[in-house]
Design an enzyme around this catalytic site. Structure first.
Site, PDB file in Angstrom:
ATOM      1  N   ASP A 258      47.360  41.131  29.910  1.00 54.02           N
ATOM      2  CA  ASP A 258      48.355  39.849  29.911  1.00 54.02           C
ATOM      3  C   ASP A 258      49.361  40.376  31.193  1.00 54.02           C
ATOM      4  O   ASP A 258      50.268  41.342  30.944  1.00 54.02           O
ATOM      5  CB  ASP A 258      49.108  40.124  28.580  1.00 54.02           C
ATOM      6  CG  ASP A 258      48.526  39.542  27.398  1.00 54.02           C
ATOM      7  OD1 ASP A 258      47.888  38.352  27.683  1.00 54.02           O
ATOM      8  OD2 ASP A 258      48.163  40.255  26.386  1.00 54.02           O
TER       9      ASP A 258
ATOM     10  N   MET B  25      52.305  39.022  32.908  1.00 53.38           N
ATOM     11  CA  MET B  25      53.835  38.045  32.874  1.00 53.38           C
ATOM     12  C   MET B  25      54.784  38.327  34.024  1.00 53.38           C
ATOM     13  O   MET B  25      54.960  39.575  34.576  1.00 53.38           O
ATOM     14  CB  MET B  25      54.364  38.386  31.331  1.00 53.38           C
ATOM     15  CG  MET B  25      53.793  38.351  30.416  1.00 53.38           C
ATOM     16  SD  MET B  25      54.461  38.717  28.780  1.00 53.38           S
ATOM     17  CE  MET B  25      53.196  38.795  27.621  1.00 53.38           C
TER      18      MET B  25
ATOM     19  N   MET C 158      46.592  28.906  23.028  1.00 60.67           N
ATOM     20  CA  MET C 158      47.663  30.127  22.555  1.00 60.67           C
ATOM     21  C   MET C 158      48.122  29.626  20.891  1.00 60.67           C
ATOM     22  O   MET C 158      48.321  28.632  20.933  1.00 60.67           O
ATOM     23  CB  MET C 158      48.931  29.622  23.571  1.00 60.67           C
ATOM     24  CG  MET C 158      48.672  30.491  24.935  1.00 60.67           C
ATOM     25  SD  MET C 158      48.043  32.041  24.938  1.00 60.67           S
ATOM     26  CE  MET C 158      49.406  33.014  24.227  1.00 60.67           C
TER      27      MET C 158
ATOM     28  N   ASP D 206      44.737  33.277  21.220  1.00 58.86           N
ATOM     29  CA  ASP D 206      45.437  34.471  21.318  1.00 58.86           C
ATOM     30  C   ASP D 206      47.032  34.186  20.866  1.00 58.86           C
ATOM     31  O   ASP D 206      47.561  33.368  21.251  1.00 58.86           O
ATOM     32  CB  ASP D 206      45.558  34.464  22.898  1.00 58.86           C
ATOM     33  CG  ASP D 206      46.346  35.556  23.700  1.00 58.86           C
ATOM     34  OD1 ASP D 206      46.814  36.638  22.795  1.00 58.86           O
ATOM     35  OD2 ASP D 206      46.640  35.675  24.791  1.00 58.86           O
TER      36      ASP D 206
ATOM     37  N   MET E 132      50.170  34.805  32.813  1.00 57.92           N
ATOM     38  CA  MET E 132      51.302  33.984  32.474  1.00 57.92           C
ATOM     39  C   MET E 132      52.430  33.968  33.608  1.00 57.92           C
ATOM     40  O   MET E 132      53.476  34.589  33.458  1.00 57.92           O
ATOM     41  CB  MET E 132      51.997  34.389  31.294  1.00 57.92           C
ATOM     42  CG  MET E 132      50.899  34.326  29.770  1.00 57.92           C
ATOM     43  SD  MET E 132      51.246  35.471  28.438  1.00 57.92           S
ATOM     44  CE  MET E 132      50.086  36.762  28.973  1.00 57.92           C
TER      45      MET E 132
ATOM     46  N   HIS F 171      44.832  37.416  31.856  1.00 56.73           N
ATOM     47  CA  HIS F 171      45.696  36.124  31.239  1.00 56.73           C
ATOM     48  C   HIS F 171      46.985  36.002  32.083  1.00 56.73           C
ATOM     49  O   HIS F 171      47.744  36.799  31.905  1.00 56.73           O
ATOM     50  CB  HIS F 171      45.937  36.406  29.769  1.00 56.73           C
ATOM     51  CG  HIS F 171      46.769  35.188  29.416  1.00 56.73           C
ATOM     52  ND1 HIS F 171      47.269  35.607  27.756  1.00 56.73           N
ATOM     53  CD2 HIS F 171      47.024  33.892  29.755  1.00 56.73           C
ATOM     54  CE1 HIS F 171      47.912  34.360  27.561  1.00 56.73           C
ATOM     55  NE2 HIS F 171      47.731  33.574  28.720  1.00 56.73           N
TER      56      HIS F 171
ATOM     57  N   HIS G 108      41.317  42.090  27.360  1.00 58.21           N
ATOM     58  CA  HIS G 108      42.410  40.936  27.827  1.00 58.21           C
ATOM     59  C   HIS G 108      43.605  41.701  28.126  1.00 58.21           C
ATOM     60  O   HIS G 108      44.305  42.557  27.599  1.00 58.21           O
ATOM     61  CB  HIS G 108      42.481  40.469  26.470  1.00 58.21           C
ATOM     62  CG  HIS G 108      43.707  39.407  26.484  1.00 58.21           C
ATOM     63  ND1 HIS G 108      42.958  37.810  26.820  1.00 58.21           N
ATOM     64  CD2 HIS G 108      44.981  39.004  26.511  1.00 58.21           C
ATOM     65  CE1 HIS G 108      44.147  36.951  27.068  1.00 58.21           C
ATOM     66  NE2 HIS G 108      45.207  37.658  26.720  1.00 58.21           N
TER      67      HIS G 108
ATOM     68  N   SER H  50      44.552  43.153  23.387  1.00 60.14           N
ATOM     69  CA  SER H  50      45.125  42.736  24.385  1.00 60.14           C
ATOM     70  C   SER H  50      45.808  43.969  24.577  1.00 60.14           C
ATOM     71  O   SER H  50      46.459  44.565  23.758  1.00 60.14           O
ATOM     72  CB  SER H  50      46.344  41.804  23.600  1.00 60.14           C
ATOM     73  OG  SER H  50      47.537  41.885  24.486  1.00 60.14           O
TER      74      SER H  50
HETATM   75  C1  DX5 Z   1      51.248  36.778  24.153  1.00 58.37           C
HETATM   76  C2  DX5 Z   1      50.028  37.698  24.975  1.00 58.37           C
HETATM   77  C3  DX5 Z   1      49.030  37.974  23.923  1.00 58.37           C
HETATM   78  C4  DX5 Z   1      49.677  39.023  22.905  1.00 58.37           C
HETATM   79  C5  DX5 Z   1      48.910  39.223  21.656  1.00 58.37           C
HETATM   80  O1  DX5 Z   1      51.898  36.124  25.172  1.00 58.37           O
HETATM   81  O2  DX5 Z   1      49.340  36.538  25.578  1.00 58.37           O
HETATM   82  O3  DX5 Z   1      47.969  38.457  24.578  1.00 58.37           O
HETATM   83  O4  DX5 Z   1      49.677  40.338  23.289  1.00 58.37           O
HETATM   84  O5  DX5 Z   1      49.609  40.302  20.723  1.00 58.37           O
HETATM   85  P1  DX5 Z   1      49.447  39.971  19.051  1.00 58.37           P
HETATM   86  O6  DX5 Z   1      48.360  40.123  18.654  1.00 58.37           O
HETATM   87  O7  DX5 Z   1      50.449  41.029  18.846  1.00 58.37           O
HETATM   88  O8  DX5 Z   1      50.138  38.583  19.137  1.00 58.37           O
HETATM   89 ZN    ZN Z   2      47.328  36.885  26.318  1.00 59.63          ZN
END
Ligand code: DX5
Ligand code: ZN
Length: 233
Positions: free
Chosen positions: A51, A53, A153, A188, A84, A82, A49, A24
């Site tokens: 993320d 947000m 998740m 994840d 969010m 991903h 991956h 990630s």
């Molecule tokens: C959380 C993200 C994850 C996160 C994982 O909202 O979707 O991908 O970055 O990080 P760790 O491994 O530190 O939980």
């Molecule tokens: Zn993620």
């Protein structure tokens, strides 16, 4: 812009590599993205991956289309976006166009899930569907057959570095036990040396890892150790 891989291609590559770790990139060094990507390629990762947000669906901002586009220009590795974000239907197609090979939306954020998954696929990417720790699998039972990837998740989304929630293991087992499953299973959040083995035993194909890689200097050593435990060898 480098085109995204054809949808089947990215999913097939990840299926062949599974079980595997997807870093990630939330906690990577954004002051030198190219170097970070090369270090991970050299360590042999099978995909990245990403993320996304929006400060609405989750109480945190990260990055959006321009950074996906930058990753696309830097690597041919499968890019697993991903989302969010609230109203994913308004943006999902743009993430495909920016170069994501897999676009995953949250069931909690979407009203017209079926339509959005269809749009992602018709645009040429693979479609993923994510469930939060507090969301029952019943919420996806009607639409999960449309997804190429199911993301379980194991933390409340929004931040890296949280503790793994065991409820994810039960969901992975339940999904894996469904004889008709064709989607890849991804987990994840809070995946580290202590939890990754149990994720594999529960049936995860793809283990997303942030802190347990990026809090350390030697990405290669971290990935080897995590892969070793994931594969039980
Ligand atoms: C959380 C993200 C994850 C996160 C994982 O909202 O979707 O991908 O970055 O990080 P760790 O491994 O530190 O939980
Ligand atoms: Zn993620």
């Amino acid at each position: 812009m480098t085109a995204a891989l054809p949808a089947g291609n990215a999913i097939d590559k990840l299926r062949q590599a599974s079980p595997t770790v997807l870093p990630s990139m939330l906690q990577c060094d954004f002051t030198n993205l190219e170097r970070e990507v090369r270090r991970l390629e050299d360590a042999g990762v099978s995909g990245l991956h990403l993320d996304v947000m929006d400060g609405h669906f989750v109480p945190n901002f990260t990055y959006g289309l321009t950074i996906i586009d930058a990753f696309r220009k830097l690597t041919e590795l499968p890019l697993d976006a991903h989302l969010m974000i609230a109203n994913p239907g308004e943006y999902a197609a743009q993430f495909v166009d920016a170069g994501a090979d897999i676009v995953t939306i949250h069931i909690e954020a979407a009203e017209n899930t079926e339509e959005i998954l269809g749009e992602i696929k018709s645009r040429g990417a693979a479609a993923g569907l994510a469930v939060n720790p507090s969301t029952s699998l019943d919420a996806i039972s009607d639409v999960q057959h449309l997804a190429d990837l199911l993301l379980v998740m194991s933390v409340q989304p929004g931040f890296g570095g949280q503790s793994f929630q065991e409820v994810a293991l039960e969901k992975l087992v339940a999904l894996r036990d469904n004889g008709k499953l064709t989607a890849l299973l991804e987990v994840d959040g809070g995946v580290n040396d202590q939890t990754i083995g149990r994720c594999a035993s529960a049936g995860a194909d793809l283990a997303v890892v942030g802190s347990a890689i990026f809090a350390h200097e030697d990405y290669s050593a971290r990935l080897s150790a995590l892969m070793h435990t994931l594969r039980g060898d």
